[in-house]
Design an enzyme around this catalytic site. Sequence first.
Site, PDB file in Angstrom:
ATOM      1  N   LYS A 183      -4.240  33.739 -21.478  1.00 51.62           N
ATOM      2  CA  LYS A 183      -4.969  32.919 -22.435  1.00 51.62           C
ATOM      3  C   LYS A 183      -4.001  32.026 -23.202  1.00 51.62           C
ATOM      4  CE  LYS A 183      -8.468  35.051 -24.472  1.00 51.62           C
ATOM      5  NZ  LYS A 183      -9.655  34.538 -23.749  1.00 51.62           N
ATOM      6  N   GLU A 212      -6.786  30.872 -18.381  1.00 56.45           N
ATOM      7  CA  GLU A 212      -7.774  30.182 -19.200  1.00 56.45           C
ATOM      8  C   GLU A 212      -7.290  28.754 -19.451  1.00 56.45           C
ATOM      9  OE1 GLU A 212     -10.002  31.564 -23.112  1.00 56.45           O
ATOM     10  OE2 GLU A 212      -7.989  30.809 -23.562  1.00 56.45           O
TER      11      GLU A 212
END
Length: 294
Positions: A183, A212
């Site tokens: 992320k 992500e």
Amino acid sequence: MSDPRPHRALRDPFAEDIGPPDGEEIQQLVQATLREDLGSGDLSAALVPADLRASARLLLRETAILCGQAWFDACFRALEPRITIQWMLPEGDRAQAASVVAEIYGPARAILSAERSALNLLQTLSGTATETAHLVALLGGSHTRLLDTRKTLPGLRSAQKYAVRCGGGYNHRLGLWDAVLIKENHIQACGSIATAVERAKAMGKGRWVEVETENLDEVDQALDAGADVIMLDNFGLEDLKTAVGRIRGRAISEASGNVTEETLPGLAATGVDYVSVGGLTKNLRAVDFSLRLV
């Protein structure tokens, strides 16, 4: 943007069934739930004669997907092994409002003491399964499938993910140990998407790696780095469609962020492989059941 490299054979990690929670997990959750409710003993059930046997009916007050029978059964049998439970419908079936879905027989005190704990688990898991089935239906016959997330109720992770499967959805990671999801904070700490993916791949262990992304440039970086799954976080429909076109054949695509009933069909129309919805397991509405002695 065209990719001159040959597309690699893709493994879809979300198509692999993680299996239902095992009996030990169910027992641990049930014991914790009963301890929370019973404490040092059920003062109300003590009003009932110890030798009284009773029959009860489990009534469903609204149409729903039935889910959580193993947890329901375990609550009663943890207190009294002689209790018998007869289900009228199998797990995962859609039951109609005002229908009797189970009958319970056995010592009255145990039935009364286990009632609330059993209903709490059943209504929560049936709520998860029912909402999942509703959103899956909105996807229609599209290519896109529905994913859950790790945004689960504390202590109910494996149970809720099982409920998602009962409703026709698919599971993302069960926890932090079974895959790598890179992320924005991981990217910031590692310095770049490429570095983060390289380190994840170097760990080996056969675990898939997901990145992500927040824009098309990051999508290209994730593709160049060899990510197995690319999450498209809060993309507009046009950018999402462009990203899906770039990703197809090179990785699995996943749309995420503020997904609603209204936006779900449009997201599916882009051809994205998966849409993940945290609300499946964190914003659920419990299904209304009632248990009555007869």
